[in-house]
Design a protein around this motif. Structure first.
Motif, PDB file in Angstrom:
ATOM      1  N   GLU A  41      -1.000   0.061   6.216  1.00  0.00           N
ATOM      2  CA  GLU A  41      -1.236   0.024   4.177  1.00  0.00           C
ATOM      3  C   GLU A  41      -0.550  -1.844   4.194  1.00  0.00           C
ATOM      4  OE1 GLU A  41       3.499   0.239   1.114  1.00  0.00           O
ATOM      5  OE2 GLU A  41       2.596   1.482   3.530  1.00  0.00           O
ATOM      6  N   ARG A  42      -1.150  -2.502   3.591  1.00  0.00           N
ATOM      7  CA  ARG A  42      -1.781  -3.931   3.087  1.00  0.00           C
ATOM      8  C   ARG A  42       0.062  -4.488   2.347  1.00  0.00           C
ATOM      9  NH1 ARG A  42      -6.840  -2.894   1.490  1.00  0.00           N
ATOM     10  NH2 ARG A  42      -7.681  -2.721   3.111  1.00  0.00           N
ATOM     11  N   HIS A  43       0.648  -5.069   2.345  1.00  0.00           N
ATOM     12  CA  HIS A  43       1.494  -5.771   1.838  1.00  0.00           C
ATOM     13  C   HIS A  43       1.303  -6.771   1.379  1.00  0.00           C
ATOM     14  CE1 HIS A  43       5.544  -5.135   0.531  1.00  0.00           C
ATOM     15  NE2 HIS A  43       6.166  -6.428   0.017  1.00  0.00           N
ATOM     16  N   TYR A  44       1.539  -6.968  -0.579  1.00  0.00           N
ATOM     17  CA  TYR A  44       1.730  -8.254  -1.343  1.00  0.00           C
ATOM     18  C   TYR A  44       3.421  -8.541  -1.653  1.00  0.00           C
ATOM     19  CZ  TYR A  44      -3.279  -7.263  -1.284  1.00  0.00           C
ATOM     20  OH  TYR A  44      -4.507  -6.460   0.501  1.00  0.00           O
ATOM     21  N   VAL A  45       2.800  -9.966  -2.153  1.00  0.00           N
ATOM     22  CA  VAL A  45       5.132 -10.208  -3.346  1.00  0.00           C
ATOM     23  C   VAL A  45       3.896 -10.950  -4.739  1.00  0.00           C
ATOM     24  CG1 VAL A  45       6.651 -11.769  -3.000  1.00  0.00           C
ATOM     25  CG2 VAL A  45       5.756 -10.353  -1.161  1.00  0.00           C
ATOM     26  N   LYS A  46       4.123 -10.929  -5.240  1.00  0.00           N
ATOM     27  CA  LYS A  46       3.770 -11.447  -6.535  1.00  0.00           C
ATOM     28  C   LYS A  46       4.941 -11.598  -7.298  1.00  0.00           C
ATOM     29  CE  LYS A  46       0.165 -10.455  -9.324  1.00  0.00           C
ATOM     30  NZ  LYS A  46      -1.242 -10.490  -8.893  1.00  0.00           N
ATOM     31  N   GLU A  47       4.380 -13.118  -8.336  1.00  0.00           N
ATOM     32  CA  GLU A  47       5.628 -14.043  -8.839  1.00  0.00           C
ATOM     33  C   GLU A  47       5.397 -13.772 -10.843  1.00  0.00           C
ATOM     34  OE1 GLU A  47       5.954 -17.411  -7.128  1.00  0.00           O
ATOM     35  OE2 GLU A  47       6.957 -16.654  -5.443  1.00  0.00           O
ATOM     36  N   VAL A  48       6.239 -13.077 -11.245  1.00  0.00           N
ATOM     37  CA  VAL A  48       5.510 -13.002 -12.654  1.00  0.00           C
ATOM     38  C   VAL A  48       7.035 -13.994 -13.508  1.00  0.00           C
ATOM     39  CG1 VAL A  48       6.706 -11.217 -12.960  1.00  0.00           C
ATOM     40  CG2 VAL A  48       4.911 -11.881 -14.368  1.00  0.00           C
ATOM     41  N   GLN A  49       6.649 -14.617 -14.676  1.00  0.00           N
ATOM     42  CA  GLN A  49       7.909 -15.111 -15.478  1.00  0.00           C
ATOM     43  C   GLN A  49       7.843 -13.920 -16.032  1.00  0.00           C
ATOM     44  OE1 GLN A  49       8.990 -18.089 -16.017  1.00  0.00           O
ATOM     45  NE2 GLN A  49       7.576 -18.984 -14.522  1.00  0.00           N
ATOM     46  N   LEU A  50       9.568 -14.223 -16.456  1.00  0.00           N
ATOM     47  CA  LEU A  50      10.634 -12.919 -17.780  1.00  0.00           C
ATOM     48  C   LEU A  50       9.964 -12.528 -18.308  1.00  0.00           C
ATOM     49  CD1 LEU A  50      13.394 -11.301 -17.244  1.00  0.00           C
ATOM     50  CD2 LEU A  50      14.141 -13.360 -18.379  1.00  0.00           C
ATOM     51  N   ASP A  61      -8.638  -6.400  -1.416  1.00  0.00           N
ATOM     52  CA  ASP A  61      -9.304  -6.328  -0.496  1.00  0.00           C
ATOM     53  C   ASP A  61     -10.156  -5.839  -0.390  1.00  0.00           C
ATOM     54  OD1 ASP A  61      -7.401  -8.294   0.298  1.00  0.00           O
ATOM     55  OD2 ASP A  61      -7.127  -7.381   2.375  1.00  0.00           O
ATOM     56  N   THR A  62     -10.415  -4.189  -1.278  1.00  0.00           N
ATOM     57  CA  THR A  62     -11.202  -3.435  -1.888  1.00  0.00           C
ATOM     58  C   THR A  62     -12.448  -4.123  -2.786  1.00  0.00           C
ATOM     59  OG1 THR A  62     -10.226  -1.535  -1.303  1.00  0.00           O
ATOM     60  CG2 THR A  62     -11.947  -1.274  -1.877  1.00  0.00           C
ATOM     61  N   HIS A 136      -9.811  11.447   1.170  1.00  0.00           N
ATOM     62  CA  HIS A 136      -9.859  12.264   1.570  1.00  0.00           C
ATOM     63  C   HIS A 136      -7.971  12.889   2.053  1.00  0.00           C
ATOM     64  CE1 HIS A 136     -10.168  15.545   5.546  1.00  0.00           C
ATOM     65  NE2 HIS A 136     -11.325  15.610   5.311  1.00  0.00           N
ATOM     66  N   PRO A 137      -8.141  14.502   1.874  1.00  0.00           N
ATOM     67  CA  PRO A 137      -6.787  14.774   2.252  1.00  0.00           C
ATOM     68  C   PRO A 137      -5.965  14.581   3.232  1.00  0.00           C
ATOM     69  CG  PRO A 137      -8.118  16.432   2.153  1.00  0.00           C
ATOM     70  CD  PRO A 137      -8.913  15.420   1.816  1.00  0.00           C
ATOM     71  N   GLU A 138      -6.886  14.069   4.477  1.00  0.00           N
ATOM     72  CA  GLU A 138      -5.909  13.466   5.788  1.00  0.00           C
ATOM     73  C   GLU A 138      -6.081  12.085   5.505  1.00  0.00           C
ATOM     74  OE1 GLU A 138      -7.223  15.862   8.576  1.00  0.00           O
ATOM     75  OE2 GLU A 138      -6.712  17.486   7.696  1.00  0.00           O
ATOM     76  N   ARG A 139      -6.228  10.503   5.185  1.00  0.00           N
ATOM     77  CA  ARG A 139      -7.043   9.885   4.783  1.00  0.00           C
ATOM     78  C   ARG A 139      -6.688   8.416   3.409  1.00  0.00           C
ATOM     79  NH1 ARG A 139     -11.557   6.052   3.706  1.00  0.00           N
ATOM     80  NH2 ARG A 139     -10.918   4.111   5.210  1.00  0.00           N
ATOM     81  N   VAL A 140      -6.020   8.790   3.501  1.00  0.00           N
ATOM     82  CA  VAL A 140      -4.686   7.953   1.965  1.00  0.00           C
ATOM     83  C   VAL A 140      -4.783   5.928   2.986  1.00  0.00           C
ATOM     84  CG1 VAL A 140      -2.818   7.365   0.304  1.00  0.00           C
ATOM     85  CG2 VAL A 140      -3.345   9.878   2.448  1.00  0.00           C
ATOM     86  N   GLN A 141      -5.459   5.433   2.244  1.00  0.00           N
ATOM     87  CA  GLN A 141      -5.093   3.596   2.079  1.00  0.00           C
ATOM     88  C   GLN A 141      -4.096   3.389   1.086  1.00  0.00           C
ATOM     89  OE1 GLN A 141      -9.303   2.105   1.821  1.00  0.00           O
ATOM     90  NE2 GLN A 141      -7.857   0.221   2.869  1.00  0.00           N
ATOM     91  N   LYS A 142      -3.326   2.566   1.497  1.00  0.00           N
ATOM     92  CA  LYS A 142      -2.344   2.436   0.514  1.00  0.00           C
ATOM     93  C   LYS A 142      -1.908   0.329   0.231  1.00  0.00           C
ATOM     94  CE  LYS A 142       0.893   6.025   2.459  1.00  0.00           C
ATOM     95  NZ  LYS A 142       1.744   6.468   3.133  1.00  0.00           N
ATOM     96  N   SER A 143      -1.782   0.330  -0.807  1.00  0.00           N
ATOM     97  CA  SER A 143      -1.652  -1.332  -0.693  1.00  0.00           C
ATOM     98  C   SER A 143       0.507  -1.474  -1.405  1.00  0.00           C
ATOM     99  CB  SER A 143      -2.351  -1.927  -1.607  1.00  0.00           C
ATOM    100  OG  SER A 143      -2.399  -2.080  -3.019  1.00  0.00           O
TER     101      SER A 143
END
Length: 152
Positions: A41-50, A61-62, A136-143
């Motif tokens: 599982e890839r993890h990112y941080v995103k900053e945004v203005q109110l 990356d895909t 696939h039921p047994e292959r889940v990609q997450k970010s």
């Protein structure tokens, strides 16, 4: 003939060969290379203005695989709880479900299955948005992406 593997681990990666004797032609054989990948599982941080529009890409990356061919869902989590925001099925790519009471009208699915939230609120700060693509039921990609909201 079929080889069935249970409790698959990375250690089962390698070359497999099936061979059998045929009459009158002799031995026949076939080889296959098995590569077992760990779920990551890839993890990112995103900053945004109110009060701005927040756009989070599903799998940043895909680029080679077309995500529109697979079911996907966006979830939001906080304090160990997760709520499903948006689900999309490839059989009806133009239709997706948004069943969130928390995000309701502020959430929509953008191009390339990106999650769009408008307007961002202070309550979005620290929330983790995750995208799950079911290849696939047994292959889940997450970010997953943690959002940081800043005031002006």
């Amino acid at each position: 003939w079929a080889l069935h593997l249970k409790n698959v681990t990375i250690s089962l990666s390698g070359q497999y060969e099936c061979s059998f004797a045929t009459y009158p032609y002799g031995t026949k054989a076939a080889k296959i290379q098995l590569i077992v990948k760990a779920e990551e599982e890839r993890h990112y941080v995103k900053e945004v203005q109110l009060n701005q529009t927040l756009e989070i890409l599903c799998l940043e990356d895909t680029t080679s695989e077309n995500l529109s061919n697979y079911p996907l869902k966006w979830l939001v989590g906080e304090n160990g709880r997760k709520e499903e925001l948006v689900t999309k099925d490839p059989s009806c790519p133009a239709v997706y479900r948004n069943g969130s009471a928390l995000y309701g009208k502020r959430v929509r699915l953008g191009l390339n299955n990106a999650l769009k939230i408008f307007p961002t609120q202070i309550t979005d700060d620290g929330r983790v948005f995750s995208c799950h693509v079911v290849y696939h039921p047994e292959r889940v990609q997450k970010s997953s992406t943690t959002v940081r909201v800043f005031g002006k």
